[in-house]
Structure formats: C-alpha cells, structure tokens
Design an enzyme around this catalytic site. Sequence first.
Site, PDB file in Angstrom:
ATOM      1  N   CYS A   4       0.932  -1.151  -0.164  1.00 42.22           N
ATOM      2  CA  CYS A   4       0.016  -0.027  -0.025  1.00 42.22           C
ATOM      3  C   CYS A   4       0.885   1.206   0.014  1.00 42.22           C
ATOM      4  O   CYS A   4       1.774   1.233  -0.903  1.00 42.22           O
ATOM      5  CB  CYS A   4      -0.865   0.035   1.262  1.00 42.22           C
ATOM      6  SG  CYS A   4      -2.312   1.190   1.048  1.00 42.22           S
ATOM      7  N   SER A   5       0.777   2.098   1.039  1.00 39.95           N
ATOM      8  CA  SER A   5       1.624   3.384   1.041  1.00 39.95           C
ATOM      9  C   SER A   5       3.115   3.142   1.662  1.00 39.95           C
ATOM     10  O   SER A   5       3.814   4.100   1.786  1.00 39.95           O
ATOM     11  CB  SER A   5       0.856   4.606   1.614  1.00 39.95           C
ATOM     12  OG  SER A   5      -0.059   3.963   2.885  1.00 39.95           O
TER      13      SER A   5
END
Length: 472
Positions: free
Chosen positions: A389-390
């Site tokens: 994800c981030s």
Amino acid sequence: MDSLSSILSPTTVTFRFPKLTLMANSATGVSSFSFAFTIYGGERRTATTKRSAKPSKTLSPKEPSTPIPSSLTTFADSNTSLPPKKVLVPIGFGTEEMEAVIMVDVLRRAGADVTVASVEQQLEVEAAGGTKLVADTYISACSDQIFDLVALPGGMPGSARLRDCELLQKITSNQAEEKRLYGAICAAPAVTLLPWGLHRKKRITCHPAFMDKLPTFWAVKSNIQVSGGLITSRGPGTTFEFSLCLVEQLFGESVAREVGELLFLCGADDESRKQEFNKVEWSVDHNPHVLLPIANGSEEIEVVTIADILRRAKVNVVVASVEKSVKILASRGTKIIADKLIRDAAESIYDIIILPGGNAGVEKLSKSRILKKLLKEQELAGRIYGALCSSPEILHRQGLLKDKKATAHPSILSTLTNEVVNGARVVIDGKLITSRGLATVTDFALAIVSKLFGHARARSVAEGIVYEYPRS
C-alpha cells in the site's frame, strides 16, 4: 405459504464490482467489471433512496490521512437528512478476524454506520488466529436498536459463541421476521443460523468443512448466495466478495463498484498474481519470525490479513505498536491490541519485517527511530523485508528501494523508484516484497508463505480460507 416452485424460481442479477473480468462498455468507453449470481426466494434489496450513477462525493485513490471513526461515511448520501444505514457485526472469542475486519472496513467505506458488538462479558476479544480486537460496545446495548443489516462473521469457536448468545439470536430472528437483511459467512451459516432456524426455505452456503451440516436440498456450493434477505458466503478468502455483496444490497451496485475499485478488486486479464526478479531462496532453519509494526491509522485489513494467513502457515508473527500504548485505532475505526510495544519487540531478531499501509499509520511508522534502526539492520544482515500500500514510502526514505523493482499504492507509486513494476499484484526482488495493498494483501501474504515453505503450503493455506490460488 410460498409454493416450492416460487421459492426456487431463480432471478439472475448482475452484481457489478471489480472482480476478475474486464469488460468495456462500447457506449460510454468506460470499463466495468461484473459477475452474475442467483437469488432464490425473493428479489434483490435495493437502496430506499435514489442514487445517481456517481456518488455525491468524489473518491480519491489516496487514503485518508487520519483515522476514520465509524460515524464518518465515505459514500454519504447527497441528502444529509437521511440517516445512514446501520449495520451490526457481532464478535466473540474465536471469531475469524479476517472476516470481521474486512466486513467492517468495506461497509464503513461504503458509508454504513457499523457497530461492532461483543457477545462476551468484555469488549476485548481474542480472535481465532490470535489477533486481539476491541468491540465498540456490548450486544446488550444493541437490543433496542433497528439495523438495516446484521452480518455474522464465522470462525470457531466464534460461531458457537454467537449461537449461544440469546440476545443476538433475538436480534437476528427479529431481523429475519421483519424482512430486513441478515448475512453470515464461513462456519456461521451452519453453526449459528441453522440452530436458530433462520435458514428455512433459503438457499445457503458456508465453509466447505461445514457443508455436510446444511440441509442437502438447500445447500449451494457457491462463493456468494443471496436468498431473499439472507446473504451467505464461504470463508475468509471470499470475504471481499461477500462484503461488496452486502454493500450492493444496502446501497446499490454503483456504490459497490466504486468501493471495489478502491480496494483493487479489479484484475485485468493480463495482470499477473506476482512477478519475481533476482530470485533467491528465503529458506530458514527454524520456524520463521515475522515483525508486523503497526500504529494509529494503519490499514486494518492489511494488518489482520497478514497476521492471520502467516499464522495459519505456522509462522511466528509479532504485532508491535510504535505508539505509547499497545491499543491501536486503525484507519477505519477498528480497534486492535498489539502483542508488544516496538521497544520490547526490538529485543528479538526477525526473519522478515513487514510494513502495512494506511497513510496516517505510515507517517507514524516512519517516525519510529526503533523501527528505522531495525529496518537498516535487516538490510545489512541480508534478511527479508516488505511493504504494501503506502508503506513502501518508508523504505524509499531509508534508501531501501534503491535499484529495486517494486510496486505500491497508485497514489505514491511514481515517487518511489525508477524500477516500478505495473500489472502485478505482488512484486518480489531478491529479499524485498511489495504489493499495492488492500485486496491484494491475500496474494501478498500467500507469496510470503510460498517463498518460505513452497507452493504446496501456500496452496493448502489458500484452500483453508477458500481463496482461489493456482495449482502450480
């Protein structure tokens, strides 16, 4: 009484959300995804208010920067005077954490006001895989409320704990009698709904291990089954489908489709499950130890899914908080209790360190001096590390993505490395593993299992959670 023919007369509904097949709309030029499922004994429930094809709030692919409480809707109706859809998700000792957390996360993304209620005498509940969750309230506080949906997660002995709760039985029975929506997944259709008699004249599915408990005539071997107001599904690996089906029943197919797109439940035909570069063995001569650091704002789907799947493969997973407390409020309002504080976890050596996403959580993780030190030591010692994800942004800041091929959430992908890989859910480069996150986390976790123990172990775990996984 309904005739048998009317009960079994199928109505085929196209449930649109990103799944496996990409189709282009020749009229609009917009791509969409769909699959069909069959409804028995009643028509599909639709939203009571009109909704435009596009929700009133434009959705950004970037995650929120602060934790979202359950009362804050993502897909709020344009008419703010209308109350939000209310959903009850009960949990007990031994509830399947992936199912409970994914349901809550997805429904809150759609704009539902979700209440997580404990059927135990305490709010803190240890789930089937060892994750500790904290409910919002007790089931007794829900007895006089009216819910648009009651959704039961499975797991053992969690399903039995739900079954033995007389108050929950009353709430769910009233839900069925008043023809409001109710659903169950995994063991819960057989272990919970069956003794309550809420399966009668309903087509129903459940986890393969419990199919023999269902009435043969009414049992259906499908991932999702909608029969009147009852929605059932098979297991942890089908929970995203199940949750989006619940969203579709509550809010309509356009909302379900957009939530599915944000979850990355969209696989183009040419997308690979994983791509691997600079292949090396990940073998260890002991039971692997994995560190999973978390913070306020970490993405709960990713935290819980990684821990659950790796523990099913007999990996020793330590969930460590970088906050001052082991109690964490995740990005969609789920309350998780970590196993340790990061300073205590740092006393051990880990074969793998995995960073979950969630923008607010990533910012907290990136500020942890202890975690920075652990990651640097991990690289210098030639051990494995990963992010999804981030959270690959944390690795990028520490120079741990240099000359490495990687993937990440689309909102940060272009800022990470010149070696970005598109078109793969999971990317492995030597002893680095990355993924886009959210619905790709299952493949991410299974890829780790495969690298550590071989494909056969990964496939066995996938079968246990009822998740489609290649034979070779």
